[in-house]
Scaffold this motif. Sequence first.
Motif, PDB file in Angstrom:
ATOM      1  N   ARG A  75      37.417  51.272  20.167  1.00  0.00           N
ATOM      2  CA  ARG A  75      36.715  50.545  19.100  1.00  0.00           C
ATOM      3  C   ARG A  75      36.402  51.482  17.944  1.00  0.00           C
ATOM      4  O   ARG A  75      35.925  52.595  18.144  1.00  0.00           O
ATOM      5  CB  ARG A  75      35.422  49.924  19.648  1.00  0.00           C
ATOM      6  CG  ARG A  75      34.633  49.132  18.616  1.00  0.00           C
ATOM      7  CD  ARG A  75      33.448  48.443  19.254  1.00  0.00           C
ATOM      8  NE  ARG A  75      33.873  47.244  19.961  1.00  0.00           N
ATOM      9  CZ  ARG A  75      33.977  46.050  19.401  1.00  0.00           C
ATOM     10  NH1 ARG A  75      33.713  45.892  18.115  1.00  0.00           N
ATOM     11  NH2 ARG A  75      34.356  45.004  20.106  1.00  0.00           N
ATOM     12  N   TRP A  76      36.653  51.020  16.741  1.00  0.00           N
ATOM     13  CA  TRP A  76      36.464  51.843  15.550  1.00  0.00           C
ATOM     14  C   TRP A  76      35.024  51.753  15.042  1.00  0.00           C
ATOM     15  O   TRP A  76      34.713  51.038  14.094  1.00  0.00           O
ATOM     16  CB  TRP A  76      37.424  51.422  14.447  1.00  0.00           C
ATOM     17  CG  TRP A  76      38.853  51.746  14.734  1.00  0.00           C
ATOM     18  CD1 TRP A  76      39.346  52.504  15.757  1.00  0.00           C
ATOM     19  CD2 TRP A  76      39.993  51.309  13.983  1.00  0.00           C
ATOM     20  NE1 TRP A  76      40.712  52.573  15.700  1.00  0.00           N
ATOM     21  CE2 TRP A  76      41.142  51.850  14.622  1.00  0.00           C
ATOM     22  CE3 TRP A  76      40.160  50.536  12.849  1.00  0.00           C
ATOM     23  CZ2 TRP A  76      42.426  51.620  14.152  1.00  0.00           C
ATOM     24  CZ3 TRP A  76      41.441  50.293  12.373  1.00  0.00           C
ATOM     25  CH2 TRP A  76      42.552  50.841  13.020  1.00  0.00           C
ATOM     26  N   ILE A  84      38.673  60.105  13.333  1.00  0.00           N
ATOM     27  CA  ILE A  84      40.098  59.843  13.113  1.00  0.00           C
ATOM     28  C   ILE A  84      40.571  60.517  11.825  1.00  0.00           C
ATOM     29  O   ILE A  84      41.624  61.164  11.805  1.00  0.00           O
ATOM     30  CB  ILE A  84      40.358  58.324  13.074  1.00  0.00           C
ATOM     31  CG1 ILE A  84      40.205  57.722  14.476  1.00  0.00           C
ATOM     32  CG2 ILE A  84      41.751  58.021  12.521  1.00  0.00           C
ATOM     33  CD1 ILE A  84      40.245  56.197  14.506  1.00  0.00           C
ATOM     34  N   LEU A  85      39.782  60.383  10.766  1.00  0.00           N
ATOM     35  CA  LEU A  85      40.167  60.988   9.491  1.00  0.00           C
ATOM     36  C   LEU A  85      39.949  62.497   9.480  1.00  0.00           C
ATOM     37  O   LEU A  85      40.870  63.258   9.162  1.00  0.00           O
ATOM     38  CB  LEU A  85      39.374  60.342   8.354  1.00  0.00           C
ATOM     39  CG  LEU A  85      39.596  60.937   6.963  1.00  0.00           C
ATOM     40  CD1 LEU A  85      41.071  60.867   6.563  1.00  0.00           C
ATOM     41  CD2 LEU A  85      38.723  60.251   5.930  1.00  0.00           C
ATOM     42  N   LEU A 260      38.190  44.378  20.486  1.00  0.00           N
ATOM     43  CA  LEU A 260      38.594  45.611  19.807  1.00  0.00           C
ATOM     44  C   LEU A 260      37.986  45.802  18.430  1.00  0.00           C
ATOM     45  O   LEU A 260      38.087  46.904  17.873  1.00  0.00           O
ATOM     46  CB  LEU A 260      40.125  45.645  19.689  1.00  0.00           C
ATOM     47  CG  LEU A 260      40.917  45.648  20.990  1.00  0.00           C
ATOM     48  CD1 LEU A 260      42.407  45.611  20.694  1.00  0.00           C
ATOM     49  CD2 LEU A 260      40.565  46.853  21.844  1.00  0.00           C
ATOM     50  N   GLY A 261      37.384  44.763  17.886  1.00  0.00           N
ATOM     51  CA  GLY A 261      36.816  44.898  16.555  1.00  0.00           C
ATOM     52  C   GLY A 261      37.903  45.120  15.513  1.00  0.00           C
ATOM     53  O   GLY A 261      38.979  44.523  15.565  1.00  0.00           O
ATOM     54  N   GLU A 262      37.641  46.027  14.574  1.00  0.00           N
ATOM     55  CA  GLU A 262      38.556  46.275  13.459  1.00  0.00           C
ATOM     56  C   GLU A 262      39.927  46.753  13.920  1.00  0.00           C
ATOM     57  O   GLU A 262      40.944  46.468  13.282  1.00  0.00           O
ATOM     58  CB  GLU A 262      37.942  47.307  12.512  1.00  0.00           C
ATOM     59  CG  GLU A 262      38.716  47.528  11.240  1.00  0.00           C
ATOM     60  CD  GLU A 262      38.054  48.542  10.320  1.00  0.00           C
ATOM     61  OE1 GLU A 262      38.667  48.899   9.292  1.00  0.00           O
ATOM     62  OE2 GLU A 262      36.924  48.977  10.624  1.00  0.00           O
TER      63      GLU A 262
END
Length: 300
Positions: A75-76, A84-85, A260-262
């Motif tokens: 999940r983000w 991640i970035l 999972l959301g976004e």
Amino acid sequence: MKIAISGGTGFVGAALTDQFIKQNHHVYVLTRNPTGKPEKENVTYIEWMHDNGELPTLSGIDAFINLAGETINGRWTDEKKEKILSSRIHATREILKIIERMESKPKVLINASAIGYYGTSKSKTFDEHTSTSGDDFLAHVTAEWEKEAMKAEQNGVRVVRTRFGLILAKNEGALPRMTLPYKLYVGGPIGSGKQWYSWIHINDVVGMIDHALNDDSLEGAVNATSPHPVQMDDFGKILAKTLNRPHWLPLPAFVLQIGLGEMSTLILEGQKVVPRKALDHQYKFMYPTLSSALAAIFDN
């Protein structure tokens, strides 16, 4: 050849390392923790990304391959998105610093990226001539990652930005999770079923990177995808046929969105991407069609 790989113990990195060993290249795997790694002939594990900022000393390296970065799976949350970035930017900057210190520069940096660069669409077809990136989170990440990698050109290094599609392998990546419902006889279309899956067999990922190492005229963005993307419903039908299972039970979009959301946009939206540059540079796909790729995977 002497090849340095960051992220060399991951899915793609391990496959590349095995291939390069077979070709009698020497692989230097950059890792945070080199202890306890399996000993392999022609593989040297190099500790990097020290908290104190100390850089490893490398010399005589012909090529860098940068695959390092926080997994996009899960999940983000805001914290996950920041990792991640930042993990990708930080790792790429470390490689740039290493290259800057090297007396003899590598000939090429092959930097991972993703077809998420293009954003999502059910109607457009994207190739390397597409001039703009998308406006969602992954498009932003890949655009920033690629921009950082391109700075290696300031040291005379050829830069190839490999935009990976959905990488298929039997026991790694997304395919085992996609296969499970079919093995349980409950597989079927996901969401609308019209979203495009731009996929590639892991052997073609390795082959394309190997091709990029040796083709001095290949630079810039390179789509690492099959020449024949398919829509999700067709992907499921071909997978079901390969496994001799039915393709019948739909999975509504809202279920994935809740779970999972976004991140669900990766599965529910997709993009149709073709590898124009690889074809123009005479790369020969081992598995150009999904049926041939899945047959090879599940025959092994």
